[in-house]
Design a protein around this motif. Structure first.
Motif, PDB file in Angstrom:
ATOM      1  N   ASP A  51     -12.916 131.868 -25.207  1.00 13.71           N
ATOM      2  CA  ASP A  51     -12.809 132.487 -23.665  1.00 13.71           C
ATOM      3  C   ASP A  51     -11.991 134.444 -24.357  1.00 13.71           C
ATOM      4  OD1 ASP A  51     -11.445 129.850 -21.953  1.00 13.71           O
ATOM      5  OD2 ASP A  51     -13.597 130.482 -22.380  1.00 13.71           O
ATOM      6  N   ALA A  88     -14.674 136.260 -25.796  1.00  8.93           N
ATOM      7  CA  ALA A  88     -15.588 136.828 -24.465  1.00  8.93           C
ATOM      8  C   ALA A  88     -15.002 137.940 -23.761  1.00  8.93           C
ATOM      9  CB  ALA A  88     -16.053 135.836 -23.324  1.00  8.93           C
ATOM     10  N   SER A  99     -15.342 141.267 -25.652  1.00  3.62           N
ATOM     11  CA  SER A  99     -16.855 142.016 -25.473  1.00  3.62           C
ATOM     12  C   SER A  99     -16.938 142.691 -23.887  1.00  3.62           C
ATOM     13  CB  SER A  99     -17.738 140.921 -25.735  1.00  3.62           C
ATOM     14  OG  SER A  99     -17.765 139.897 -24.561  1.00  3.62           O
ATOM     15  N   ARG A 100     -16.085 142.419 -23.149  1.00  2.00           N
ATOM     16  CA  ARG A 100     -16.247 143.106 -21.819  1.00  2.00           C
ATOM     17  C   ARG A 100     -15.009 144.206 -21.549  1.00  2.00           C
ATOM     18  NH1 ARG A 100     -16.861 137.545 -20.318  1.00  2.00           N
ATOM     19  NH2 ARG A 100     -14.661 137.505 -19.622  1.00  2.00           N
TER      20      ARG A 100
END
Length: 243
Positions: A71, A74, A77-78
């Motif tokens: 998590d 992820a 990456s955003r």
């Protein structure tokens, strides 16, 4: 945010550094827990079902840690990690570490229940006896140093009361209510006193008190084939309280 901005932003570099450090700490934690569980399981032959349950809990916690890492990757990456996100991840990691610690404590406690001595040795872990009307109520916890697939221990309980008669100490064999009286030391143990277990057994029940006889203490004996393999004496509670 452009690539040039993210690489020149000091806060971004600090966040990436904190993330790398946190990942390293999580990997070290997983390695330590896996090694500790493997050592516990290898050194002690305990209750297979209980050990498998604890190992499943550890595996589930490890999976949660891996999910937390996924998590976090992820999120990286955003958006750029900020202090609030790092605190949330740290709190989750701390919670998982605390749960892992409790699981390890349960493993340690379980290992303490395994009695010392050679394979097959039986130990009396707890024994108390209290008056209950015209009876004596007993509670017994037995453990045995044996593997889950070992042959069952077969024997029986024997209770011997210590009392005084005409100023002299006497021993009286106590039996469950309705059991036939017998002076033979190992003659036909009542069904209520029969033992048949591998690693653990709890026994509770009533014994017939001797009318007009004051009993100070009772000795519990564990017999196998007529031989006493373990014994422990306990005082008899008076008026519901231990003396």
């Amino acid at each position: 945010m452009s690539r040039h901005d993210s690489t020149t932003n000091p806060g971004g570099r600090m966040s990436h550094w904190l993330v790398r450090m946190l990942r390293r700490l999580l990997l070290l934690l997983l390695a330590f827990v896996a090694g500790a569980v493997a050592m516990h399981v290898g050194m002690h032959a305990g209750d297979a079902d209980h050990m498998r349950m604890l190992e499943s809990q550890v595996a589930a916690l490890q999976a949660d840690l891996l999910q937390a890492q996924a998590d976090r990757a992820a999120d990286q990456s955003r958006v750029t990690a900020d202090s609030a996100a790092l605190r949330s991840l740290q709190e989750k990691t701390d919670e998982l570490q605390e749960t892992l610690g409790r699981t390890q404590d349960q493993l340690a406690f379980y290992e303490q229940l395994i009695p010392p001595g050679p394979a097959g040795a039986v130990a009396i872990r707890a024994f108390d006896i209290v008056p209950e009307g015209e009876f004596l109520s007993y509670r017994v916890l037995l453990t045995r140093n044996a593997r889950p697939d070992a042959a069952e221990f077969k024997g029986h309980l024997r209770f011997v009361a210590r009392s005084m008669k005409d100023g002299k100490p006497v021993k009286i064999r106590l039996l469950p209510p309705g059991a036939p009286d017998s002076s033979a030391p190992d003659a036909g143990a009542p069904d209520a006193l029969v033992l048949d277990f591998r690693q653990f057994q709890r026994s509770t029940g009533l014994l017939q008190a001797v009318p007009g006889q004051s009993i100070d203490s009772v000795q519990l004996e564990i017999l196998e084939g007529g031989v006493v393999v373990a014994a422990q004496e306990a005082p008899v509670a008076q008026n519901g309280k231990q003396p």
